[in-house]
Design a protein around this motif. Sequence first.
Motif, PDB file in Angstrom:
ATOM      1  N   VAL A 192     -22.107 -43.674  10.101  1.00 54.68           N
ATOM      2  CA  VAL A 192     -21.153 -44.717  10.517  1.00 54.68           C
ATOM      3  C   VAL A 192     -19.736 -44.417  10.039  1.00 54.68           C
ATOM      4  N   THR A 193     -19.533 -43.312   9.349  1.00 55.94           N
ATOM      5  CA  THR A 193     -18.180 -42.913   8.956  1.00 55.94           C
ATOM      6  C   THR A 193     -17.787 -41.654   9.728  1.00 55.94           C
TER       7      THR A 193
ATOM      8  N   GLY B 167     -17.762 -41.232   3.263  1.00 55.44           N
ATOM      9  CA  GLY B 167     -18.934 -40.764   4.007  1.00 55.44           C
ATOM     10  C   GLY B 167     -19.421 -39.418   3.538  1.00 55.44           C
ATOM     11  N   SER B 168     -18.483 -38.495   3.293  1.00 60.18           N
ATOM     12  CA  SER B 168     -18.894 -37.146   2.909  1.00 60.18           C
ATOM     13  C   SER B 168     -19.414 -37.090   1.479  1.00 60.18           C
TER      14      SER B 168
ATOM     15  N   GLY C 173     -18.250 -29.171   3.326  1.00 60.34           N
ATOM     16  CA  GLY C 173     -17.586 -30.063   4.270  1.00 60.34           C
ATOM     17  C   GLY C 173     -17.116 -31.366   3.680  1.00 60.34           C
ATOM     18  N   VAL C 174     -17.418 -31.606   2.411  1.00 63.29           N
ATOM     19  CA  VAL C 174     -16.957 -32.833   1.759  1.00 63.29           C
ATOM     20  C   VAL C 174     -15.440 -32.772   1.633  1.00 63.29           C
TER      21      VAL C 174
ATOM     22  N   MET D 199      -8.619 -40.907   5.730  1.00 67.96           N
ATOM     23  CA  MET D 199      -9.164 -40.173   4.587  1.00 67.96           C
ATOM     24  C   MET D 199     -10.152 -40.990   3.748  1.00 67.96           C
ATOM     25  N   PRO D 200      -9.900 -42.281   3.491  1.00 72.55           N
ATOM     26  CA  PRO D 200     -10.906 -43.042   2.739  1.00 72.55           C
ATOM     27  C   PRO D 200     -12.274 -43.054   3.413  1.00 72.55           C
ATOM     28  N   ILE D 201     -12.294 -43.211   4.741  1.00 73.95           N
ATOM     29  CA  ILE D 201     -13.558 -43.208   5.476  1.00 73.95           C
ATOM     30  C   ILE D 201     -14.218 -41.840   5.400  1.00 73.95           C
ATOM     31  N   ILE D 202     -13.419 -40.779   5.597  1.00 71.26           N
ATOM     32  CA  ILE D 202     -13.959 -39.423   5.564  1.00 71.26           C
ATOM     33  C   ILE D 202     -14.515 -39.093   4.184  1.00 71.26           C
TER      34      ILE D 202
END
Length: 432
Positions: A79-80, A42-43, A369-370, A36-39
């Motif tokens: 990259v995420t 990135g979003s 989509g965020v 979740m932190p990466i998602i």
Amino acid sequence: MAKEKTSFIDRILGVAGKIQENPYIKAVSSGLASLMPIIIIGSLLVIVTTIAAGISNPGYQKFLVDSGIKPLLQYPNLVTNGVLSIYTAFAIAYNLAQSQEQDGYMAGLLSIMAFLVVQPFNISKSGSVSLPIELLGAEGIFTAIVVALIVPVIMRFFKKHNLYIKMPNGVPEMITRSFAALTTGGAVLLIFFGVKIIFSQTSVETLPSLIKLLIQTPLKALGSSWIALVVIMAVVGLLWFFGIHGHLVALSVMLPVYLQMDLENLNAYQAGKPLPNIIGYSFINVYGAGAVVLFGLVFWLWRAQSERYRILSRLSAIPMLMGIGEPLAFGVPFVLNFTLLIPSAFSASINIILAYLATAVNILPRFNGVNIAGMPVLVNGFLVGGWRVALFQVFLCALNVAIWAPFVKRLDRTEYAQELANAQATDTQTEG
């Protein structure tokens, strides 16, 4: 009849409990949750590139292009979320291996290797190698999951039969782990390379294509159905009522689908194209969880006659606004509380129906989509869809107050009467 009904419920709960404790399902759920932190990072950075005002504001977009910032702002999401399947392969294999007392780090690395081995790399006549980047993003999540669940099984087989190189005592731990993984790593590579060769000789051509055909496409068709989501949310609520983690059990299979649908919307949003999906994981978080489901409960507990409920409401209010309902689930509790069965089990489904219909007729926008898991109510709605979504959350909270009212008031009367009886009993003992 009562015994048969009880027996049926016990069987259902037994199945749900086994699903909740299943190591493979827990590995998928925990692995995706750890991403979740990466998602989210990135979003959220996509919004910097395509702020709602920015898409329709030529001046803002012109500034990004003329300054050379526009192309650079694509990299954080690339990259995420753009290579999320690689992170997925590592995270799920790591969690599964750890639960089986294996080397999680090596399981994650070998899972990434296996995931990449089965991908359809293109090798030109000049020798250059390329791979469509979309296969490493949302498109490849199910392949990553399948591979990540298989690799630890191979590792466990080799460990059980002592098929690994043992180093003498005194050798550094990392060296020992590396040599122990040599035979396993070689086996993983050969197995998945063999799978790649076999599928290359068939009409399916690749393992990812087969997974997409047999798993990904059917589940996505189910995931895009609002009726299925309403049923799932009702099951989630009912399982929570019985003290079982409903989201882990009922959403575990569909979570990859909903995340994929969010990422498809995010990519379309970044490219300025129409958003393809109404439903997604963010849709559930914004309309079917947290404050829009539990606001009414806290509202009436805050005004309760019962001192215990008033104290509980003040302790649980902030967590509830952040989407955390466990203090209420086990503090009120609404677990196994038949007085609160109807609102606790079905309020989320009611919200989902209303939100889907409002989105389908374009009263509400589709989400960008965020992913905003953990963000407070209204903030999460504004980030994914703007002021209309945030305003609709206010409406759902108000509706929630009406839904919970008769049930919480009845519960409060019972508790308050019990408190008065206890106080009277205490006074009588003191006088005696």
